[in-house]
Design a protein around this motif. Structure first.
Motif, PDB file in Angstrom:
ATOM      1  N   LYS A   1      -3.867  -0.359  -6.671  1.00 24.98           N
ATOM      2  CA  LYS A   1      -4.038   1.143  -6.076  1.00 24.98           C
ATOM      3  C   LYS A   1      -2.731   0.769  -4.960  1.00 24.98           C
ATOM      4  O   LYS A   1      -2.680  -0.142  -4.502  1.00 24.98           O
ATOM      5  CB  LYS A   1      -5.385   0.292  -5.381  1.00 24.98           C
ATOM      6  CG  LYS A   1      -6.296   0.322  -6.039  1.00 24.98           C
ATOM      7  CD  LYS A   1      -7.961   0.946  -4.818  1.00 24.98           C
ATOM      8  CE  LYS A   1      -9.194   0.131  -6.332  1.00 24.98           C
ATOM      9  NZ  LYS A   1     -10.641   0.252  -5.353  1.00 24.98           N
ATOM     10  N   PRO A   2      -2.314   2.260  -4.966  1.00 27.61           N
ATOM     11  CA  PRO A   2      -1.321   2.213  -3.490  1.00 27.61           C
ATOM     12  C   PRO A   2      -1.891   2.757  -2.459  1.00 27.61           C
ATOM     13  O   PRO A   2      -3.238   3.025  -1.882  1.00 27.61           O
ATOM     14  CB  PRO A   2      -0.398   3.480  -4.546  1.00 27.61           C
ATOM     15  CG  PRO A   2      -1.512   4.055  -4.907  1.00 27.61           C
ATOM     16  CD  PRO A   2      -2.931   3.001  -5.677  1.00 27.61           C
ATOM     17  N   ILE A   3      -1.024   2.425  -1.598  1.00 31.57           N
ATOM     18  CA  ILE A   3      -1.242   3.108  -0.149  1.00 31.57           C
ATOM     19  C   ILE A   3      -0.251   3.460   0.600  1.00 31.57           C
ATOM     20  O   ILE A   3       0.753   3.969  -0.016  1.00 31.57           O
ATOM     21  CB  ILE A   3      -1.427   1.711   1.197  1.00 31.57           C
ATOM     22  CG1 ILE A   3      -0.318   0.928   1.548  1.00 31.57           C
ATOM     23  CG2 ILE A   3      -3.326   0.728   0.543  1.00 31.57           C
ATOM     24  CD1 ILE A   3      -0.692  -0.429   2.060  1.00 31.57           C
ATOM     25  N   ASP A   4       0.140   3.957   1.861  1.00 32.64           N
ATOM     26  CA  ASP A   4       0.892   5.514   2.474  1.00 32.64           C
ATOM     27  C   ASP A   4      -0.314   5.834   4.014  1.00 32.64           C
ATOM     28  O   ASP A   4      -0.827   6.419   3.676  1.00 32.64           O
ATOM     29  CB  ASP A   4       0.732   6.861   1.258  1.00 32.64           C
ATOM     30  CG  ASP A   4       2.242   7.556   2.276  1.00 32.64           C
ATOM     31  OD1 ASP A   4       2.090   7.097   3.223  1.00 32.64           O
ATOM     32  OD2 ASP A   4       2.639   8.684   1.716  1.00 32.64           O
ATOM     33  N   VAL A   5       0.044   4.523   5.031  1.00 38.04           N
ATOM     34  CA  VAL A   5      -1.407   4.631   5.548  1.00 38.04           C
ATOM     35  C   VAL A   5       0.174   5.059   7.026  1.00 38.04           C
ATOM     36  O   VAL A   5       0.837   3.936   6.783  1.00 38.04           O
ATOM     37  CB  VAL A   5      -2.105   3.764   5.550  1.00 38.04           C
ATOM     38  CG1 VAL A   5      -1.415   2.517   5.910  1.00 38.04           C
ATOM     39  CG2 VAL A   5      -3.022   3.757   6.631  1.00 38.04           C
ATOM     40  N   ARG A   6      -0.776   5.813   8.066  1.00 39.85           N
ATOM     41  CA  ARG A   6       0.747   5.412   9.427  1.00 39.85           C
ATOM     42  C   ARG A   6      -0.232   4.660   9.836  1.00 39.85           C
ATOM     43  O   ARG A   6      -1.419   3.757  10.358  1.00 39.85           O
ATOM     44  CB  ARG A   6       0.073   6.792   9.862  1.00 39.85           C
ATOM     45  CG  ARG A   6       0.322   8.451   9.367  1.00 39.85           C
ATOM     46  CD  ARG A   6       1.948   8.971   9.481  1.00 39.85           C
ATOM     47  NE  ARG A   6       2.483   8.887  10.629  1.00 39.85           N
ATOM     48  CZ  ARG A   6       3.692   9.069  10.836  1.00 39.85           C
ATOM     49  NH1 ARG A   6       4.521   8.135  10.386  1.00 39.85           N
ATOM     50  NH2 ARG A   6       3.790   8.789  12.009  1.00 39.85           N
ATOM     51  N   VAL A   7       0.871   4.276  11.270  1.00 43.93           N
ATOM     52  CA  VAL A   7       0.709   2.980  11.810  1.00 43.93           C
ATOM     53  C   VAL A   7       1.349   3.021  13.147  1.00 43.93           C
ATOM     54  O   VAL A   7       2.423   3.992  12.763  1.00 43.93           O
ATOM     55  CB  VAL A   7       1.053   1.457  10.758  1.00 43.93           C
ATOM     56  CG1 VAL A   7       0.125   1.273   9.869  1.00 43.93           C
ATOM     57  CG2 VAL A   7       2.407   1.690  11.247  1.00 43.93           C
ATOM     58  N   ALA A   8       1.214   2.393  14.173  1.00 39.18           N
ATOM     59  CA  ALA A   8       2.213   2.710  15.144  1.00 39.18           C
ATOM     60  C   ALA A   8       2.103   1.110  15.674  1.00 39.18           C
ATOM     61  O   ALA A   8       1.084   0.108  15.006  1.00 39.18           O
ATOM     62  CB  ALA A   8       1.084   3.280  16.831  1.00 39.18           C
ATOM     63  N   HIS A   9       3.357   1.019  15.907  1.00 41.02           N
ATOM     64  CA  HIS A   9       3.913  -0.531  16.344  1.00 41.02           C
ATOM     65  C   HIS A   9       4.119  -0.193  17.906  1.00 41.02           C
ATOM     66  O   HIS A   9       5.020   0.167  17.920  1.00 41.02           O
ATOM     67  CB  HIS A   9       5.002  -0.883  15.747  1.00 41.02           C
ATOM     68  CG  HIS A   9       4.615  -1.444  14.575  1.00 41.02           C
ATOM     69  ND1 HIS A   9       5.400  -1.414  13.295  1.00 41.02           N
ATOM     70  CD2 HIS A   9       3.255  -1.620  13.162  1.00 41.02           C
ATOM     71  CE1 HIS A   9       4.989  -1.567  11.988  1.00 41.02           C
ATOM     72  NE2 HIS A   9       3.480  -1.386  12.188  1.00 41.02           N
ATOM     73  N   HIS A  10       3.272  -2.175  18.517  1.00 39.13           N
ATOM     74  CA  HIS A  10       4.058  -2.022  20.074  1.00 39.13           C
ATOM     75  C   HIS A  10       5.519  -3.002  19.632  1.00 39.13           C
ATOM     76  O   HIS A  10       4.165  -3.852  19.987  1.00 39.13           O
ATOM     77  CB  HIS A  10       3.388  -1.273  21.086  1.00 39.13           C
ATOM     78  CG  HIS A  10       3.759  -1.891  22.606  1.00 39.13           C
ATOM     79  ND1 HIS A  10       2.851  -1.950  23.305  1.00 39.13           N
ATOM     80  CD2 HIS A  10       4.854  -1.673  23.255  1.00 39.13           C
ATOM     81  CE1 HIS A  10       3.440  -2.436  24.687  1.00 39.13           C
ATOM     82  NE2 HIS A  10       4.558  -1.620  24.391  1.00 39.13           N
ATOM     83  N   PHE A  11       6.654  -2.526  20.382  1.00 42.16           N
ATOM     84  CA  PHE A  11       7.286  -4.289  20.719  1.00 42.16           C
ATOM     85  C   PHE A  11       7.275  -4.567  21.573  1.00 42.16           C
ATOM     86  O   PHE A  11       7.596  -3.206  22.763  1.00 42.16           O
ATOM     87  CB  PHE A  11       8.522  -3.590  19.976  1.00 42.16           C
ATOM     88  CG  PHE A  11       8.711  -3.819  18.347  1.00 42.16           C
ATOM     89  CD1 PHE A  11       8.286  -4.923  17.599  1.00 42.16           C
ATOM     90  CD2 PHE A  11       8.090  -2.219  17.854  1.00 42.16           C
ATOM     91  CE1 PHE A  11       8.576  -4.826  16.136  1.00 42.16           C
ATOM     92  CE2 PHE A  11       7.925  -2.565  16.783  1.00 42.16           C
ATOM     93  CZ  PHE A  11       8.183  -3.844  16.124  1.00 42.16           C
TER      94      PHE A  11
END
Length: 137
Positions: free
Chosen positions: A103-113
């Motif tokens: 199964k594929p994914i295409d998911v939005r994310v936010a990263h805080h560095f």
């Protein structure tokens, strides 16, 4: 700014961009070079790799290597950068195919560095963990 400038710049945005480029290339040595020796890297609760990892080797072995083992083509696409001082927030998306389910994914994310002295000292992930887990079931 050329690629060579990004490779040597200590500007927080450039350090974070180097991390994404290294990750996309599967170059764990270059990725570790963007991380502080005492880095704190937090994968969100509910994510398959949830937890906080320390040291560059701890991050790559517990996160990147495990993602590579469980997913085909795992990529974090860094779309938009918001920079304020040492804080870099990246709006991105993950794409991959789960090896066990296909199964594929295409998911939005936010990263805080958080970047200090040209190295990433903290990372925190925000993602819709249910979408990732659904692809694994």
């Amino acid at each position: 700014m050329g690629l060579n400038d990004i490779e040597t710049s200590t500007e927080p945005r450039d350090v974070v961009r180097r991390q994404y480029l290294a990750s996309a290339a599967g170059n764990l040595e270059a990725l570790r070079a963007t991380l502080a020796p005492d880095v704190e890297w937090t994968e969100m609760e509910g994510f398959p790799l949830a937890g906080t990892y320390r040291t560059p080797e701890g991050v790559t072995s517990n996160v990147m290597e495990r993602l590579g083992a469980d997913w085909t083509g795992w990529t974090a696409h860094d779309d938009t950068y918001v920079v304020e001082g040492e804080n870099v927030v990246v709006l991105a998306r993950y794409t991959a195919v789960n090896k066990a389910t296909g199964k594929p994914i295409d998911v939005r994310v936010a990263h805080h560095f958080t970047v200090r002295g040209g190295l990433i000292v903290r990372f925190e992930q925000f993602v819709d963990t249910a979408l990732v887990r659904d692809a694994m079931a």
